[in-house]
Design an enzyme around this catalytic site. Sequence first.
Site, PDB file in Angstrom:
ATOM      1  N   THR A 169      42.128  40.097  41.663  1.00 49.28           N
ATOM      2  CA  THR A 169      42.824  39.577  42.847  1.00 49.28           C
ATOM      3  C   THR A 169      42.936  38.056  42.758  1.00 49.28           C
ATOM      4  O   THR A 169      42.258  37.413  41.964  1.00 49.28           O
ATOM      5  CB  THR A 169      42.045  39.915  44.136  1.00 49.28           C
ATOM      6  OG1 THR A 169      40.765  39.275  44.096  1.00 49.28           O
ATOM      7  CG2 THR A 169      41.844  41.408  44.277  1.00 49.28           C
ATOM      8  N   ASP A 170      43.805  37.506  43.601  1.00 48.35           N
ATOM      9  CA  ASP A 170      43.886  36.047  43.707  1.00 48.35           C
ATOM     10  C   ASP A 170      43.800  35.661  45.181  1.00 48.35           C
ATOM     11  O   ASP A 170      43.605  36.530  46.034  1.00 48.35           O
ATOM     12  CB  ASP A 170      45.154  35.510  43.034  1.00 48.35           C
ATOM     13  CG  ASP A 170      46.433  35.952  43.726  1.00 48.35           C
ATOM     14  OD1 ASP A 170      46.400  36.274  44.938  1.00 48.35           O
ATOM     15  OD2 ASP A 170      47.481  35.982  43.076  1.00 48.35           O
ATOM     16  N   GLN A 171      43.937  34.389  45.469  1.00 53.04           N
ATOM     17  CA  GLN A 171      43.688  33.969  46.845  1.00 53.04           C
ATOM     18  C   GLN A 171      44.796  34.354  47.813  1.00 53.04           C
ATOM     19  O   GLN A 171      44.668  34.115  49.006  1.00 53.04           O
ATOM     20  CB  GLN A 171      43.399  32.467  46.910  1.00 53.04           C
ATOM     21  CG  GLN A 171      44.580  31.581  46.620  1.00 53.04           C
ATOM     22  CD  GLN A 171      44.201  30.109  46.789  1.00 53.04           C
ATOM     23  OE1 GLN A 171      43.088  29.714  46.485  1.00 53.04           O
ATOM     24  NE2 GLN A 171      45.123  29.300  47.275  1.00 53.04           N
TER      25      GLN A 171
END
Lengths: 165, 165, 165, 165
Positions: free
Chosen positions: B47-49
């Site tokens: 995942t990323d932000q």
Amino acid sequence: MSTEGTAANQSPGRPGETAGSIGGESAPHGGKGAYSETRIRVRYAETDQMGVVYHANYLIWFEVGRVEYLRDKGFSYRDMEKEDRCGIAVVEARCRYKAPARYDDVVIIRTRVARQRGSILHFTYEAIREEDGLLLAEGETIHVVIDDKFEPCYLPEKYREGIGG
Amino acid sequence: MSTEGTAANQSPGRPGETAGSIGGESAPHGGKGAYSETRIRVRYAETDQMGVVYHANYLIWFEVGRVEYLRDKGFSYRDMEKEDRCGIAVVEARCRYKAPARYDDVVIIRTRVARQRGSILHFTYEAIREEDGLLLAEGETIHVVIDDKFEPCYLPEKYREGIGG
Amino acid sequence: MSTEGTAANQSPGRPGETAGSIGGESAPHGGKGAYSETRIRVRYAETDQMGVVYHANYLIWFEVGRVEYLRDKGFSYRDMEKEDRCGIAVVEARCRYKAPARYDDVVIIRTRVARQRGSILHFTYEAIREEDGLLLAEGETIHVVIDDKFEPCYLPEKYREGIGG
Amino acid sequence: MSTEGTAANQSPGRPGETAGSIGGESAPHGGKGAYSETRIRVRYAETDQMGVVYHANYLIWFEVGRVEYLRDKGFSYRDMEKEDRCGIAVVEARCRYKAPARYDDVVIIRTRVARQRGSILHFTYEAIREEDGLLLAEGETIHVVIDDKFEPCYLPEKYREGIGG
């Protein structure tokens, strides 16, 4: 491979991956329009057991190029997310691999905005081996500007003109 | 989202990412020809932000799908590299993102061989959220078979028929 | 390498990386207390040019093990973040590498909770090559439970007993 | 946060992640002995859905720091692998996380050799936010020098004195 276009980013105090200022109006490998250059040193973690850079990493590098392109234009993508509550989501990514990048190579990511219309942004990239100017890969990404509910929205006005395309 | 095509891979002793056997001759989302299915649980690291899967990870998942497709056909890509001294290098990759995958989602990678000619192999992929069958992304990769000197070569004969396309 | 402890997770409908139910009360390699097992097939992207798995990936695998441990205990880390507004941040990670994992190996991640006190959680891990039971690596991570402002907090009561340690 | 130690690496033609020359004989955060500094700009791909850098990335950054430490000492790890047929395998890695790094932060990796004996090398690291000098993480890695058969061997003599520790 001339590095004149990036002289500006070698000044003391310019931290992080060295990104060039807008480099010029033409380029040896396809494309046209003002571009930005970022230099990335290949990490060991980015290689695979074929002894070359694993192909998915180019998409990560393109993103670094994109962010440095915006920075060169005077914009911070971090602030865009934080202050303007909008993001640039990827809707399509494409990369053509010409020659393998290898561990410890310095790779120049040359980034351009090809088009900007409404909430759509289209970037193009070349990955070039700094040592000899060899074109390693070229690619495109298409983005949609989204608000914090993931709905398409217009790029805030202050960015529109500056970004080009 | 029927999972019948993958019942076989749920048998005890089937380790690793659960890959389906060749699933069928048609599919809800585009494409045709026999496909293989692999299930991948989204990792936190992916995942990323933005709170979604970072887009480059789909290329990694496509590769997992490719390897499981070959395994379903009776081939081990590991052995192909080791014993037959040949590899399948990526020359082009493309992905269109339709909806974000999120942490802990189970994503089905449905893989097909679209074409095989000489030393060129063309795969297509769909990434589907298992929970509701939503198409998250679709993509293609084009490959050239190379020998251990990175020169294009023919796929060893034993693989040619089995792989399809 | 006995796989009896993981028979349960091979039932149809168990998606994603195959995680074992709580496997038993003792283990061949150090540690004690109930453990959970997860199987991970090494991806090509996880190798490096030494021809082995790049060492940072073990921390990612440990996290997969952690999440599957919680799932085995009846908890979803995704829901913990979403519904209980708390997360499990890493404050320390450690890994000792014994033997290299290689591409396409199936690696068993055996996860235990070593301690749980207040807002601190301590996990231990073994990475074991499924083929022959060889211990590839062992590690520990220490975590602090945090609320959505990144402040330490207690683990919500419903998780406390179930998690063990 | 003084950056004097890194003035050298801002000279034109210094490509890639900007690495400092050997910076000095003392440091604000623990450790002693000559250190090397490398600046890394946090990539979007390195964040996770907690909005901070995913913890495994620090091990990747430490490796970048290691390679730049060697370069500062006049050595190329790439050449060591290629010409001297030996590598530096990780046998233990450890990281303590103090404060989260965030997207677009510039992180200084300060690297030292703590010990060198026989085929064993011991590095220590600090990750420091450039903006305000905040210590984000500190870590150690222990390595064994190996030949191209993965057997422990001595570091080739030319490296031994130069590396320090």
